[in-house]
Design a protein around this motif. Structure first.
Motif, PDB file in Angstrom:
ATOM      1  N   ASP A  65      -1.801  -4.741  10.581  1.00 43.37           N
ATOM      2  CA  ASP A  65      -3.118  -4.971  10.005  1.00 43.37           C
ATOM      3  C   ASP A  65      -3.101  -4.833   8.484  1.00 43.37           C
ATOM      4  O   ASP A  65      -4.131  -4.949   7.845  1.00 43.37           O
ATOM      5  N   GLY A  66      -1.984  -4.568   7.925  1.00 49.41           N
ATOM      6  CA  GLY A  66      -1.881  -4.369   6.481  1.00 49.41           C
ATOM      7  C   GLY A  66      -1.882  -2.892   6.147  1.00 49.41           C
ATOM      8  O   GLY A  66      -2.066  -2.032   7.011  1.00 49.41           O
ATOM      9  N   ALA A  88      -0.536  -6.259  -1.521  1.00 50.46           N
ATOM     10  CA  ALA A  88       0.246  -7.365  -0.943  1.00 50.46           C
ATOM     11  C   ALA A  88       1.599  -7.485  -1.633  1.00 50.46           C
ATOM     12  O   ALA A  88       2.622  -7.722  -0.974  1.00 50.46           O
ATOM     13  N   GLY A 109       3.819  -4.767  -0.381  1.00 51.79           N
ATOM     14  CA  GLY A 109       4.209  -5.115   0.987  1.00 51.79           C
ATOM     15  C   GLY A 109       5.276  -6.182   1.040  1.00 51.79           C
ATOM     16  O   GLY A 109       6.186  -6.127   1.873  1.00 51.79           O
TER      17      GLY A 109
END
Length: 119
Positions: A4-5, A108, A111
């Protein structure tokens, strides 16, 4: 990595001494919902003593208490989140949203630099 991040857990450290993080914010939310320190603590899986200790720590650190409580007895006890407590919670949640929204690109990017799981 979480599908889900990433999740942001905001932890504010003040010299009061006070640490205000997700646990105390959740405790305030639940006290507001249940009108009870013990019920809020139970829902979080902590003892009444631990929940009360956290409330005392928060109350001592601010110019006005965050939680107002009354003792049990024939009419039963209860607890309410004060206007100061509501303001602290509102500002804390605003900071969480700010980090999540404005930091999305940075989250992001970090990630993208992480290792991916092998199938």
């Amino acid at each position: 990595m979480n599908r889900d991040g990433p999740r942001i857990k905001l932890r504010l450290e003040y010299d009061a001494p006070l640490v205000l993080g997700p646990g105390k914010a959740q405790l305030l939310r639940l006290i507001g919902q249940h009108g009870s320190i013990s019920a809020a603590g139970r829902q979080m899986g902590m003892s009444y003593k631990r929940a009360w200790s956290l409330v005392e720590e928060m109350n001592a650190a601010f110019v006005a208490p965050l939680v107002d409580s009354s003792r049990g007895g024939a009419g039963g006890g209860g607890a309410t989140v004060t206007p100061t407590g509501l303001a602290v919670l509102r500002h804390y949640e605003s900071l969480e949203r700010l980090l999540t929204d404005k930091g999305a690109a940075d989250l992001a990017a970090i990630g993208a630099l992480m290792k991916t799981e092998e199938p």
